[in-house]
Design a protein around this motif. Structure first.
Motif, mmCIF file in Angstrom:
data_model
loop_
_atom_site.group_PDB
_atom_site.id
_atom_site.type_symbol
_atom_site.label_atom_id
_atom_site.label_comp_id
_atom_site.label_asym_id
_atom_site.label_seq_id
_atom_site.Cartn_x
_atom_site.Cartn_y
_atom_site.Cartn_z
ATOM 1 N N ALA A 1 0.834 -1.226 0.011
ATOM 2 C CA ALA A 1 0.085 -0.122 -0.007
ATOM 3 C C ALA A 1 0.900 1.433 0.017
ATOM 4 N N ILE A 2 1.943 1.143 0.462
ATOM 5 C CA ILE A 2 2.769 2.352 0.681
ATOM 6 C C ILE A 2 3.358 2.717 -0.792
ATOM 7 N N MET A 3 3.802 1.405 -1.511
ATOM 8 C CA MET A 3 3.971 1.786 -2.861
ATOM 9 C C MET A 3 2.891 2.146 -3.828
ATOM 10 N N ALA A 4 1.712 1.578 -3.467
ATOM 11 C CA ALA A 4 0.577 2.181 -4.442
ATOM 12 C C ALA A 4 -0.029 3.506 -3.853
ATOM 13 N N GLY A 5 0.007 3.734 -2.677
ATOM 14 C CA GLY A 5 -0.481 5.154 -2.405
ATOM 15 C C GLY A 5 0.660 6.239 -1.894
ATOM 16 N N MET A 6 1.583 6.199 -2.814
ATOM 17 C CA MET A 6 2.900 7.057 -2.161
ATOM 18 C C MET A 6 2.567 8.601 -1.957
ATOM 19 N N PRO A 7 1.599 9.274 -2.862
ATOM 20 C CA PRO A 7 1.590 10.492 -2.413
ATOM 21 C C PRO A 7 0.636 10.847 -1.516
ATOM 22 N N LEU A 8 -0.512 9.727 -1.090
ATOM 23 C CA LEU A 8 -1.239 9.879 -0.143
ATOM 24 C C LEU A 8 -1.291 8.850 1.014
ATOM 25 N N PRO A 9 -0.832 9.622 2.098
ATOM 26 C CA PRO A 9 -0.225 8.414 3.121
ATOM 27 C C PRO A 9 -1.432 7.678 3.819
ATOM 28 N N ILE A 10 -2.786 8.235 3.619
ATOM 29 C CA ILE A 10 -3.918 7.652 4.275
ATOM 30 C C ILE A 10 -4.260 6.206 3.613
ATOM 31 N N ILE A 11 -3.685 6.020 2.032
ATOM 32 C CA ILE A 11 -3.955 4.778 1.787
ATOM 33 C C ILE A 11 -3.586 3.419 2.427
ATOM 34 N N ASN A 12 -2.342 3.792 2.881
ATOM 35 C CA ASN A 12 -1.522 2.444 3.547
ATOM 36 C C ASN A 12 -2.377 2.409 4.881
ATOM 37 N N LEU A 13 -2.869 3.487 5.335
ATOM 38 C CA LEU A 13 -3.442 3.231 6.749
ATOM 39 C C LEU A 13 -4.722 2.387 6.444
ATOM 40 N N PHE A 14 -5.474 2.903 5.436
ATOM 41 C CA PHE A 14 -6.702 2.133 4.937
ATOM 42 C C PHE A 14 -6.386 0.453 4.728
ATOM 43 N N ALA A 15 -5.338 0.364 3.990
ATOM 44 C CA ALA A 15 -5.073 -1.159 3.814
ATOM 45 C C ALA A 15 -4.796 -1.792 4.889
ATOM 46 N N SER A 16 -4.225 -1.166 5.894
ATOM 47 C CA SER A 16 -3.685 -1.853 7.189
ATOM 48 C C SER A 16 -5.082 -2.199 7.752
ATOM 49 N N LEU A 17 -6.050 -1.049 8.015
ATOM 50 C CA LEU A 17 -7.276 -1.163 8.675
ATOM 51 C C LEU A 17 -7.921 -2.499 7.870
ATOM 52 N N LEU A 18 -8.055 -2.372 6.625
ATOM 53 C CA LEU A 18 -9.011 -3.443 5.960
ATOM 54 C C LEU A 18 -8.389 -4.661 6.281
ATOM 55 N N PHE A 19 -7.033 -4.961 6.274
ATOM 56 C CA PHE A 19 -6.758 -6.161 6.552
ATOM 57 C C PHE A 19 -6.968 -6.512 8.037
ATOM 58 N N TYR A 20 -6.656 -5.752 8.751
ATOM 59 C CA TYR A 20 -7.110 -5.642 10.466
ATOM 60 C C TYR A 20 -8.544 -6.082 10.474
ATOM 61 N N MET A 21 -9.559 -5.394 9.727
ATOM 62 C CA MET A 21 -10.954 -5.712 9.649
ATOM 63 C C MET A 21 -11.197 -7.356 9.194
ATOM 64 N N GLY A 22 -10.656 -7.782 8.156
ATOM 65 C CA GLY A 22 -10.358 -9.060 7.675
ATOM 66 C C GLY A 22 -9.984 -10.178 8.633
ATOM 67 N N ASN A 23 -9.161 -9.628 9.536
ATOM 68 C CA ASN A 23 -8.608 -10.553 10.526
ATOM 69 C C ASN A 23 -9.022 -10.403 11.931
ATOM 70 N N ARG A 24 -9.946 -9.422 11.956
ATOM 71 C CA ARG A 24 -10.334 -9.470 13.474
ATOM 72 C C ARG A 24 -10.692 -10.434 14.240
ATOM 73 N N ARG A 25 -11.241 -11.562 13.510
ATOM 74 C CA ARG A 25 -11.664 -12.860 14.382
ATOM 75 C C ARG A 25 -10.656 -13.888 14.457
ATOM 76 N N SER A 26 -9.564 -13.459 13.757
ATOM 77 C CA SER A 26 -8.301 -14.402 13.783
ATOM 78 C C SER A 26 -7.587 -14.508 15.157
ATOM 79 N N THR A 27 -6.779 -15.268 15.355
ATOM 80 C CA THR A 27 -6.195 -15.322 16.722
ATOM 81 C C THR A 27 -5.591 -14.319 17.181
ATOM 82 N N TRP A 28 -5.017 -13.995 18.548
ATOM 83 C CA TRP A 28 -4.557 -13.056 19.138
ATOM 84 C C TRP A 28 -3.345 -12.588 18.339
ATOM 85 N N PHE A 29 -2.403 -13.547 18.116
ATOM 86 C CA PHE A 29 -1.171 -13.408 17.483
ATOM 87 C C PHE A 29 -1.322 -12.456 16.255
ATOM 88 N N VAL A 30 -2.225 -12.904 15.494
ATOM 89 C CA VAL A 30 -2.307 -12.054 14.140
ATOM 90 C C VAL A 30 -2.796 -10.669 14.332
#
Lengths: 265, 167
Positions: free
Chosen positions: B35-64
């Protein structure tokens, strides 16, 4: 936040701050020549543009009139503070109600402006506003943004004939940013008060011009290039509330000489 | 005969992650890198990507979830620093602010910080995949506070066999 996390945060913030401070100590601006136009280039551009304005409109080269205008500018500069003699005034013959600042501390005043001023205080208000644009470096910043520093510099090297008319058009008929106009108004009011010249006349002039604009739009260039008159009149009046002892910057005889010079066919 | 190298997986807060968890946790870092590479000029994009990944894994194990939280927190810091830089740059180019040594100094510090963050994220992605745990300074502490480890039942210490070796 645990004290461990807080301590680590402080260290990270400190490292970032130290990096920022360290890099700031390097004089990148001078090293990469980023200061925009040098004072000498700015002066040269100003001289060339003034020459172009004076070729287009007839300059008034009367020593007495020039001295009166210089005296008014000197009073305003002393109160501003802008170094005395910094501003160079050029009076040109034109029915347009207009005045504008150019690079190199030139201030062009059209005779139409003096014709439409009922008092010298009104003229002082407009001059103070334009001196504000010069003192606050609005002119060069704006030209740098709209025309480009390299293109501007081509004027100084004698290859930018088209750019000259673009500079004149930008500075004589288009407004600065709203914030810059407000800053120039505030500068003018502050200067007028310090010079003990009634700032309310400036608000009165703007109001009068805004009312006249509906009937004579083609000659009121200064008003059309300075929008939001009502709001600005209110702001100027609010800044002028404190009543001081005001004086005329020039006597009535000199004002009449100025009016006659502007009126001269 | 080909040998499969079995990497030792270290326990993290008493939890021994399995292969699947390691892969997902490593992907959390990879996601932010892409996401850093994709959204270089807009720093919000990498945060969104990380948030989306977190949402996708919120029911995953504590370690993830812990690793996703650490990534988001690091991204959030970069977002704040980069947003200040972008706002300042816009003001320099489109407003009456000028280029100063302080501005260039800030941009230089910002670039270094971003490069450091990029390098550590890449390092974390590789190490976590190998089974090594990367606990970032400050963000790791915060991640543990936001996503505390599950309570682990105290285990009886294994009885130590008497040392009968001759001295």
């Amino acid at each position: 936040m645990s004290s461990k996390a807080a301590g680590q945060f402080l260290i990270i913030a400190g490292v970032f701050g130290a990096l920022w401070f360290g890099f700031s100590q390097i004089d990148f601006v001078n090293f990469f020549h980023l200061r925009g136009l040098s004072q000498r280039t700015e002066q040269k551009i100003g001289d060339i543009v003034v020459k172009a304005v004076e070729q287009e409109k007839r300059p008034i080269r009367d020593a007495r009139t020039q001295k009166i205008l210089n005296d008014i500018a000197a009073k305003l500069c002393a109160a501003a503070p802008v170094s005395p003699g910094k501003i160079r005034i050029h009076l040109v013959k034109s029915a347009e109600v207009n005045a504008f600042a150019l690079p190199g501390n030139h201030l062009v005043i059209y005779t139409g402006l003096i014709n439409h001023c009922d008092s010298v205080e009104e003229l002082c208000g407009v001059m103070g506003h334009e001196i504000g644009h010069i003192a606050l470096s609005h002119v060069v910043k704006r030209l740098g943004t709209e025309i480009g520093v390299s293109v501007l510099a081509s004027i100084a090297s004698g290859t930018g004939a088209e750019t000259i008319s673009s500079v004149i058009h930008t500075l004589s008929s288009r407004a600065f940013e709203r914030g810059q106009e407000a800053d120039a108004d505030a500068f003018s009011v502050k200067t007028l008060k310090k010079a003990q010249i009634d700032p309310d006349a400036f608000a009165g002039f703007m109001q009068k011009m805004a009312e006249m604009e509906a009937n004579l739009p083609e000659v009121l260039e200064w008003v059309s290039s300075h929008p939001d008159s009502k709001k600005r009149v209110a702001a100027i009046r609010a800044m002028s509330l404190q009543h001081l002892q005001y004086y005329k910057p020039i006597d009535s005889t000199n004002w009449q000489i100025l009016k006659n010079a502007a009126d001269d066919k | 005969m080909e040998h499969l190298q079995v990497l030792p997986i270290k326990p993290f807060y008493g939890h021994r992650p399995n292969e699947m968890e390691l892969e997902k946790a490593s992907n959390a870092y990879l996601m932010s890198l892409l996401a850093i590479m994709a959204g270089m000029p807009l720093p919000i994009i990498n945060l969104f990507a990380s948030l989306l990944f977190y949402m996708g894994n919120r029911r995953s194990t504590w370690f993830v979830r812990w690793h996703c939280t650490q990534t988001i927190l690091a991204q959030l810091t970069v977002l704040v620093i980069n947003s200040i830089g972008i706002t300042w740059t816009i003001q320099v180019f489109f407003s009456d602010k000028t280029v100063t040594n302080e501005y260039i100094g800030y941009i230089a510090a910002l670039v270094l910080f971003n490069l450091f963050e990029f390098a550590t994220t890449m390092y974390a992605a590789i190490q976590v995949r190998k089974g090594e745990i990367v606990h970032f300074w400050f963000w790791g502490e915060l991640a543990t506070m936001i996503c505390p480890p599950p309570r682990i039942m105290p285990q009886k210490p294994a009885s130590i066999p008497p040392n009968n070796d001759p001295i």
